[in-house]
Design an enzyme around this catalytic site. Structure first.
Site, PDB file in Angstrom:
ATOM      1  N   GLY A 195     -12.663  90.037 -50.577  1.00 52.97           N
ATOM      2  CA  GLY A 195     -13.353  88.895 -51.171  1.00 52.97           C
ATOM      3  C   GLY A 195     -12.603  88.326 -52.351  1.00 52.97           C
ATOM      4  O   GLY A 195     -11.568  88.836 -52.778  1.00 52.97           O
ATOM      5  N   THR A 213     -22.101  94.254 -59.480  1.00 54.11           N
ATOM      6  CA  THR A 213     -23.007  93.574 -58.551  1.00 54.11           C
ATOM      7  C   THR A 213     -24.260  93.106 -59.288  1.00 54.11           C
ATOM      8  O   THR A 213     -24.763  93.803 -60.167  1.00 54.11           O
ATOM      9  CB  THR A 213     -23.408  94.537 -57.420  1.00 54.11           C
ATOM     10  OG1 THR A 213     -22.222  95.035 -56.795  1.00 54.11           O
ATOM     11  CG2 THR A 213     -24.283  93.852 -56.389  1.00 54.11           C
ATOM     12  N   THR A 214     -24.773  91.937 -58.934  1.00 54.15           N
ATOM     13  CA  THR A 214     -26.013  91.429 -59.514  1.00 54.15           C
ATOM     14  C   THR A 214     -27.072  91.252 -58.431  1.00 54.15           C
ATOM     15  O   THR A 214     -26.781  91.338 -57.244  1.00 54.15           O
ATOM     16  CB  THR A 214     -25.782  90.084 -60.229  1.00 54.15           C
ATOM     17  OG1 THR A 214     -25.309  89.105 -59.278  1.00 54.15           O
ATOM     18  CG2 THR A 214     -24.752  90.220 -61.342  1.00 54.15           C
ATOM     19  N   ALA A 248     -23.043  96.699 -65.402  1.00 58.30           N
ATOM     20  CA  ALA A 248     -23.199  95.510 -66.237  1.00 58.30           C
ATOM     21  C   ALA A 248     -23.136  94.271 -65.349  1.00 58.30           C
ATOM     22  O   ALA A 248     -22.318  94.209 -64.426  1.00 58.30           O
ATOM     23  CB  ALA A 248     -22.105  95.436 -67.292  1.00 58.30           C
ATOM     24  N   MET A 269     -18.684  91.787 -66.837  1.00 54.59           N
ATOM     25  CA  MET A 269     -17.765  92.693 -67.512  1.00 54.59           C
ATOM     26  C   MET A 269     -16.755  91.984 -68.398  1.00 54.59           C
ATOM     27  O   MET A 269     -15.865  92.618 -68.962  1.00 54.59           O
ATOM     28  CB  MET A 269     -17.054  93.566 -66.481  1.00 54.59           C
ATOM     29  CG  MET A 269     -18.018  94.498 -65.790  1.00 54.59           C
ATOM     30  SD  MET A 269     -17.214  95.710 -64.758  1.00 54.59           S
ATOM     31  CE  MET A 269     -18.634  96.280 -63.812  1.00 54.59           C
ATOM     32  N   HIS A 282     -22.867  78.069 -61.639  1.00 55.03           N
ATOM     33  CA  HIS A 282     -21.937  78.855 -60.833  1.00 55.03           C
ATOM     34  C   HIS A 282     -21.552  78.079 -59.574  1.00 55.03           C
ATOM     35  O   HIS A 282     -22.167  77.059 -59.240  1.00 55.03           O
ATOM     36  CB  HIS A 282     -22.556  80.203 -60.439  1.00 55.03           C
ATOM     37  CG  HIS A 282     -22.528  81.219 -61.532  1.00 55.03           C
ATOM     38  ND1 HIS A 282     -23.485  81.257 -62.529  1.00 55.03           N
ATOM     39  CD2 HIS A 282     -21.665  82.235 -61.797  1.00 55.03           C
ATOM     40  CE1 HIS A 282     -23.211  82.252 -63.358  1.00 55.03           C
ATOM     41  NE2 HIS A 282     -22.119  82.858 -62.935  1.00 55.03           N
ATOM     42  N   HIS A 283     -20.575  78.609 -58.862  1.00 57.10           N
ATOM     43  CA  HIS A 283     -20.061  78.012 -57.633  1.00 57.10           C
ATOM     44  C   HIS A 283     -21.130  77.964 -56.540  1.00 57.10           C
ATOM     45  O   HIS A 283     -22.148  78.664 -56.604  1.00 57.10           O
ATOM     46  CB  HIS A 283     -18.850  78.805 -57.144  1.00 57.10           C
ATOM     47  CG  HIS A 283     -19.104  80.270 -57.032  1.00 57.10           C
ATOM     48  ND1 HIS A 283     -19.641  80.851 -55.902  1.00 57.10           N
ATOM     49  CD2 HIS A 283     -18.926  81.278 -57.916  1.00 57.10           C
ATOM     50  CE1 HIS A 283     -19.768  82.150 -56.081  1.00 57.10           C
ATOM     51  NE2 HIS A 283     -19.344  82.441 -57.298  1.00 57.10           N
ATOM     52  N   LYS A 291     -22.628  81.318 -54.669  1.00 55.09           N
ATOM     53  CA  LYS A 291     -23.433  82.366 -55.310  1.00 55.09           C
ATOM     54  C   LYS A 291     -24.827  82.376 -54.703  1.00 55.09           C
ATOM     55  O   LYS A 291     -25.468  81.336 -54.556  1.00 55.09           O
ATOM     56  CB  LYS A 291     -23.505  82.142 -56.823  1.00 55.09           C
ATOM     57  CG  LYS A 291     -24.174  83.295 -57.564  1.00 55.09           C
ATOM     58  CD  LYS A 291     -23.943  83.211 -59.068  1.00 55.09           C
ATOM     59  CE  LYS A 291     -24.627  84.347 -59.815  1.00 55.09           C
ATOM     60  NZ  LYS A 291     -24.142  85.666 -59.393  1.00 55.09           N
TER      61      LYS A 291
END
Length: 264
Positions: free
Chosen positions: A13, A95-96, A118, A121, A151-152, A155
């Site tokens: 990715g 990861t979120t 987190a 980072m 964001h892009h 996401k």
């Protein structure tokens, strides 16, 4: 000097490729594994200077790894988490989008191995979080707080994990519970703004890496604290810094505030 043996999840990715390059460029690290999704064209492809092949099998892909850096999706990260906890592989999670159960699973796994978790980072973002804590205490009365993030188009979660972390830091500083005071959308006749709320606005489009602004709007003045990312390189740099921090840790759950020694 011994080198950190690091594996990268999602190595095919956008973020994964950046992490592979960062590991290759670090004199104290070596790429020891690369993970990808089963059934995708990436499986079997070589990555990095060492020619490591991307593998879907965790036992094979993590055979030589001491650390796994994971910036993928919650469902994939949780599978990696269980394996790493069982085999003592230290985990750096960027990861979120985790729900409460996912966060609880991470906390439980940290009793078996060292984990740095987190939502962002970047060193700059984490210094910004500290600034927001200080600002929130000064603007506790008479200022409305809004968090705007962009964001892009690719996401998949909103608001971003970084925006939510900003909200949590501010709410904690004000003695509030973000779950009770967050407002995630406004439409129609909403009535006058509740001054105890923290608002979120989300923008998705193009190739925006990640922009975050916190607005403290008072009477006669506005204060904006912003962080804008122009490259994912800062996330990769932070992840490697987290690996170095975990080097002497056997277990425990940490975040970037720990890594950067920003906690009081």
């Amino acid at each position: 000097m011994s080198q950190m043996k690091i594996a990268v999840a999602g190595a095919d990715g956008r973020m994964g490729r950046m992490l592979v390059d960062a590991v290759d460029a670090a004199p104290d690290a070596v790429l020891a594994g690369a993970l990808g999704l089963a059934g995708t064209p990436a499986i079997g492809q070589q990555v990095g200077q060492s020619g490591i092949r991307i593998d879907a099998d965790l036992a094979t892909g993590l055979a030589g790894a001491e650390y796994l850096i994971d910036f993928t999706r919650p469902e994939g990260t949780l599978q990696h988490l269980a394996y790493c906890a069982e085999h003592g592989i230290k985990l750096i999670i960027g990861t979120t989008g985790f729900d409460d159960a996912g966060k609880a699973a991470i906390a439980a796994a940290a009793e078996k191995t060292a984990i740095m978790f987190a939502p962002n980072m970047s060193v700059g973002v984490n210094v910004t979080l500290k600034l927001l804590e200080l600002a929130a205490k000064s603007f506790a009365e008479g200022y409305d707080i809004e968090i705007i993030e962009a964001h892009h188009r690719h996401k998949v979660d909103a608001p971003s994990g970084t925006a939510l972390k900003m909200g949590e830091v501010i709410a904690d500083a004000l003695g509030r519970d973000l779950k009770e005071c967050a407002v995630y959308g406004r439409e129609g006749v909403t009535g006058e703004r509740d001054p105890s709320t923290i608002g979120f606005a989300t923008i998705r489009g193009g190739d925006i890496i990640g922009d975050h602004t916190v607005l403290f709007a008072g009477t006669g003045e506005r204060i904006e604290i912003s962080h804008k990312s122009s490259s994912r390189a800062s996330y990769a740099t932070g992840a490697l810094r987290a690996c170095r921090f975990l080097a002497d840790k056997a277990t425990g759950l940490y975040d970037m505030q720990d890594v950067l020694a920003l906690k009081d």
